[in-house]
Design a protein around this motif. Structure first.
Motif, PDB file in Angstrom:
ATOM      1  N   GLY A  95     -36.969  25.415 -22.122  1.00 32.03           N
ATOM      2  CA  GLY A  95     -35.915  26.018 -22.936  1.00 32.03           C
ATOM      3  C   GLY A  95     -34.817  25.044 -23.302  1.00 32.03           C
ATOM      4  O   GLY A  95     -35.094  23.875 -23.575  1.00 32.03           O
ATOM      5  N   GLU A  96     -33.576  25.512 -23.263  1.00 33.05           N
ATOM      6  CA  GLU A  96     -32.458  24.680 -23.671  1.00 33.05           C
ATOM      7  C   GLU A  96     -31.188  25.087 -22.929  1.00 33.05           C
ATOM      8  O   GLU A  96     -31.065  26.227 -22.457  1.00 33.05           O
ATOM      9  CB  GLU A  96     -32.225  24.792 -25.177  1.00 33.05           C
ATOM     10  N   PHE A  97     -30.247  24.132 -22.819  1.00 38.75           N
ATOM     11  CA  PHE A  97     -28.944  24.393 -22.217  1.00 38.75           C
ATOM     12  C   PHE A  97     -27.873  23.714 -23.060  1.00 38.75           C
ATOM     13  O   PHE A  97     -27.973  22.520 -23.334  1.00 38.75           O
ATOM     14  CB  PHE A  97     -28.861  23.816 -20.793  1.00 38.75           C
ATOM     15  N   PRO A  98     -26.837  24.432 -23.452  1.00 43.33           N
ATOM     16  CA  PRO A  98     -25.676  23.760 -24.043  1.00 43.33           C
ATOM     17  C   PRO A  98     -24.929  23.015 -22.938  1.00 43.33           C
ATOM     18  O   PRO A  98     -24.837  23.501 -21.802  1.00 43.33           O
ATOM     19  CB  PRO A  98     -24.842  24.922 -24.596  1.00 43.33           C
ATOM     20  N   LEU A  99     -24.416  21.840 -23.258  1.00 44.49           N
ATOM     21  CA  LEU A  99     -23.718  21.023 -22.269  1.00 44.49           C
ATOM     22  C   LEU A  99     -22.224  20.976 -22.553  1.00 44.49           C
ATOM     23  O   LEU A  99     -21.800  20.960 -23.707  1.00 44.49           O
ATOM     24  CB  LEU A  99     -24.261  19.586 -22.265  1.00 44.49           C
ATOM     25  N   GLY A 100     -21.442  20.927 -21.497  1.00 40.67           N
ATOM     26  CA  GLY A 100     -20.024  20.669 -21.636  1.00 40.67           C
ATOM     27  C   GLY A 100     -19.794  19.216 -22.010  1.00 40.67           C
ATOM     28  O   GLY A 100     -20.714  18.387 -21.954  1.00 40.67           O
ATOM     29  N   LYS A 101     -18.568  18.881 -22.351  1.00 37.63           N
ATOM     30  CA  LYS A 101     -18.261  17.537 -22.839  1.00 37.63           C
ATOM     31  C   LYS A 101     -18.627  16.454 -21.830  1.00 37.63           C
ATOM     32  O   LYS A 101     -19.254  15.450 -22.196  1.00 37.63           O
ATOM     33  CB  LYS A 101     -16.784  17.440 -23.189  1.00 37.63           C
TER      34      LYS A 101
ATOM     35  N   SER B  40     -25.227  16.781  -9.819  1.00 33.15           N
ATOM     36  CA  SER B  40     -25.888  17.989  -9.326  1.00 33.15           C
ATOM     37  C   SER B  40     -26.080  19.009 -10.447  1.00 33.15           C
ATOM     38  O   SER B  40     -27.158  19.618 -10.572  1.00 33.15           O
ATOM     39  CB  SER B  40     -25.065  18.614  -8.196  1.00 33.15           C
ATOM     40  N   TYR B  41     -25.045  19.192 -11.275  1.00 32.00           N
ATOM     41  CA  TYR B  41     -25.173  20.105 -12.421  1.00 32.00           C
ATOM     42  C   TYR B  41     -26.358  19.715 -13.302  1.00 32.00           C
ATOM     43  O   TYR B  41     -27.177  20.561 -13.689  1.00 32.00           O
ATOM     44  CB  TYR B  41     -23.910  20.073 -13.282  1.00 32.00           C
ATOM     45  N   LEU B  42     -26.420  18.437 -13.661  1.00 31.49           N
ATOM     46  CA  LEU B  42     -27.471  17.976 -14.568  1.00 31.49           C
ATOM     47  C   LEU B  42     -28.855  18.068 -13.927  1.00 31.49           C
ATOM     48  O   LEU B  42     -29.826  18.426 -14.591  1.00 31.49           O
ATOM     49  CB  LEU B  42     -27.189  16.539 -15.019  1.00 31.49           C
ATOM     50  N   ARG B  43     -28.939  17.743 -12.656  1.00 28.69           N
ATOM     51  CA  ARG B  43     -30.230  17.847 -11.973  1.00 28.69           C
ATOM     52  C   ARG B  43     -30.766  19.273 -12.010  1.00 28.69           C
ATOM     53  O   ARG B  43     -31.952  19.507 -12.232  1.00 28.69           O
ATOM     54  CB  ARG B  43     -30.091  17.376 -10.530  1.00 28.69           C
TER      55      ARG B  43
ATOM     56  N   LYS C 290     -30.109  21.588 -14.224  1.00 27.08           N
ATOM     57  CA  LYS C 290     -30.511  21.942 -15.581  1.00 27.08           C
ATOM     58  C   LYS C 290     -31.819  21.262 -15.963  1.00 27.08           C
ATOM     59  O   LYS C 290     -32.704  21.881 -16.565  1.00 27.08           O
ATOM     60  CB  LYS C 290     -29.402  21.586 -16.567  1.00 27.08           C
ATOM     61  N   ILE C 291     -31.969  19.995 -15.605  1.00 29.82           N
ATOM     62  CA  ILE C 291     -33.213  19.277 -15.901  1.00 29.82           C
ATOM     63  C   ILE C 291     -34.382  19.945 -15.192  1.00 29.82           C
ATOM     64  O   ILE C 291     -35.472  20.116 -15.758  1.00 29.82           O
ATOM     65  CB  ILE C 291     -33.088  17.796 -15.491  1.00 29.82           C
ATOM     66  N   SER C 292     -34.175  20.344 -13.939  1.00 27.94           N
ATOM     67  CA  SER C 292     -35.223  21.026 -13.180  1.00 27.94           C
ATOM     68  C   SER C 292     -35.580  22.365 -13.822  1.00 27.94           C
ATOM     69  O   SER C 292     -36.756  22.713 -13.954  1.00 27.94           O
ATOM     70  CB  SER C 292     -34.763  21.230 -11.739  1.00 27.94           C
ATOM     71  N   ALA C 293     -34.559  23.118 -14.244  1.00 28.98           N
ATOM     72  CA  ALA C 293     -34.800  24.419 -14.870  1.00 28.98           C
ATOM     73  C   ALA C 293     -35.545  24.283 -16.191  1.00 28.98           C
ATOM     74  O   ALA C 293     -36.255  25.208 -16.611  1.00 28.98           O
ATOM     75  CB  ALA C 293     -33.481  25.148 -15.085  1.00 28.98           C
ATOM     76  N   LEU C 294     -35.397  23.133 -16.857  1.00 32.81           N
ATOM     77  CA  LEU C 294     -36.088  22.889 -18.122  1.00 32.81           C
ATOM     78  C   LEU C 294     -37.522  22.422 -17.923  1.00 32.81           C
ATOM     79  O   LEU C 294     -38.251  22.192 -18.894  1.00 32.81           O
ATOM     80  CB  LEU C 294     -35.319  21.840 -18.940  1.00 32.81           C
TER      81      LEU C 294
ATOM     82  N   ALA D  11     -38.581  19.581 -17.014  1.00 35.06           N
ATOM     83  CA  ALA D  11     -38.750  18.262 -17.625  1.00 35.06           C
ATOM     84  C   ALA D  11     -39.474  17.315 -16.674  1.00 35.06           C
ATOM     85  O   ALA D  11     -39.406  17.470 -15.445  1.00 35.06           O
ATOM     86  CB  ALA D  11     -37.388  17.679 -18.002  1.00 35.06           C
ATOM     87  N   ASN D  12     -40.158  16.334 -17.257  1.00 34.09           N
ATOM     88  CA  ASN D  12     -40.867  15.350 -16.441  1.00 34.09           C
ATOM     89  C   ASN D  12     -40.014  14.097 -16.213  1.00 34.09           C
ATOM     90  O   ASN D  12     -40.530  12.996 -16.052  1.00 34.09           O
ATOM     91  CB  ASN D  12     -42.204  14.974 -17.077  1.00 34.09           C
ATOM     92  N   VAL D  13     -38.703  14.276 -16.218  1.00 33.11           N
ATOM     93  CA  VAL D  13     -37.783  13.188 -15.887  1.00 33.11           C
ATOM     94  C   VAL D  13     -36.813  13.703 -14.827  1.00 33.11           C
ATOM     95  O   VAL D  13     -36.684  14.909 -14.611  1.00 33.11           O
ATOM     96  CB  VAL D  13     -36.995  12.689 -17.126  1.00 33.11           C
ATOM     97  N   GLY D  14     -36.148  12.768 -14.167  1.00 37.04           N
ATOM     98  CA  GLY D  14     -35.192  13.167 -13.144  1.00 37.04           C
ATOM     99  C   GLY D  14     -34.142  12.098 -12.927  1.00 37.04           C
ATOM    100  O   GLY D  14     -34.333  10.931 -13.288  1.00 37.04           O
ATOM    101  N   ILE D  15     -33.017  12.492 -12.358  1.00 35.48           N
ATOM    102  CA  ILE D  15     -31.960  11.543 -12.003  1.00 35.48           C
ATOM    103  C   ILE D  15     -32.219  11.097 -10.568  1.00 35.48           C
ATOM    104  O   ILE D  15     -32.134  11.896  -9.632  1.00 35.48           O
ATOM    105  CB  ILE D  15     -30.563  12.187 -12.121  1.00 35.48           C
ATOM    106  N   ARG D  16     -32.557   9.844 -10.402  1.00 37.86           N
ATOM    107  CA  ARG D  16     -32.879   9.300  -9.091  1.00 37.86           C
ATOM    108  C   ARG D  16     -31.639   8.678  -8.444  1.00 37.86           C
ATOM    109  O   ARG D  16     -30.838   8.033  -9.115  1.00 37.86           O
ATOM    110  CB  ARG D  16     -33.970   8.238  -9.200  1.00 37.86           C
ATOM    111  N   SER D  17     -31.527   8.867  -7.145  1.00 38.90           N
ATOM    112  CA  SER D  17     -30.465   8.234  -6.368  1.00 38.90           C
ATOM    113  C   SER D  17     -31.023   6.982  -5.705  1.00 38.90           C
ATOM    114  O   SER D  17     -32.111   7.022  -5.125  1.00 38.90           O
ATOM    115  CB  SER D  17     -29.940   9.189  -5.285  1.00 38.90           C
TER     116      SER D  17
END
Length: 226
Positions: free
Chosen positions: A148-154, A197-200, A202-206, A208-214
């Motif tokens: 799906g999709e998510f609107p993002l804050g600034k 954490s917010y972005l992770r 949302k990416i998970s909920a979408l 997506a086959n990408v992720g933010i790695r630590s």
């Protein structure tokens, strides 16, 4: 090397005639006969150009075009339509079409429009950034994926834009704080962790086959997950 075209048209006689003329003019053509098939082919293959009839079963050409653009597909698209109303042309262009051609048309004009569209391809600057199946629409501040999709804050948008413009690059929390919040911000490093954490999520909920790695002691990077 021949340019590869996806041609979606549900009228068999029209499809055969156009495929014949395109093949004669040295294009490699994949012909499909409904909108869902067009979407599946466009997702699975890399094309130099796509020709979509607007009125098709299962999904309309406009639906296919809108989905592809949301997913970050920037392949040039020529729409074919039997409708002559200005509103329909505007709807197609607003959905992301590069050109349109009303039916009935002569083959010479189709070929000329296709050549012009393909010449412009190299100069096309997308409004969408993408990595894997994740896409960021920079005009709408919206993140898209298979789920799906998510609107993002600034601030979410700024961070996501930075990651997508630099895939695989590692940014420390301090650098993210400087680049996203600005030098004059009073925000602290903990705020960066919260937005990561917010972005992770949302990416998970979408899906997506990408992720933010630590990366310990180094920072964060956006990468395709194998």
């Amino acid at each position: 090397m021949r340019m590869r075209i996806l041609f979606a048209e549900d009228e068999a006689a029209m499809s055969e005639a156009v495929v014949d003329i395109l093949t004669y003019h040295k294009y490699a053509v994949d012909a499909v006969y409904d909108g869902q098939e067009a979407l599946d082919y466009a997702r699975a293959q890399q094309y130099d150009g796509i020709i979509l009839d607007i009125m098709m079963p299962r999904k309309s050409g406009l639906e296919v075009l809108s989905i592809l653009r949301r997913e970050g597909n920037t392949t040039p698209v020529l729409l074919l339509t039997a409708k002559s109303e200005v509103e329909d042309r505007i709807a197609g262009l607003d959905a992301g079409a590069d050109d349109y051609l009303p039916k009935p048309f002569v083959m010479g004009e189709l070929l000329a429009r296709l050549r012009a569209m393909l010449r412009r391809r190299e100069a096309f600057t997308p409004d969408v950034l993408r990595l894997g199946n994740l896409a960021l629409d920079q005009k709408r501040f919206t993140l898209y994926g298979p789920g799906g999709e998510f609107p993002l804050g600034k601030l979410e948008f700024r961070m996501m834009e930075l990651f997508l413009r630099n895939p695989g690059m590692t940014f420390s929390a301090d650098v993210l704080l400087e680049r996203v919040w600005g030098l004059d911000s009073s925000a602290e490093v903990g705020t960066v962790w919260v937005y990561i954490s917010y972005l992770r999520k949302k990416i998970s909920a979408l899906n997506a086959n990408v992720g933010i790695r630590s990366k310990r002691s180094l920072g964060y990077s956006l990468e395709v997950i194998a």
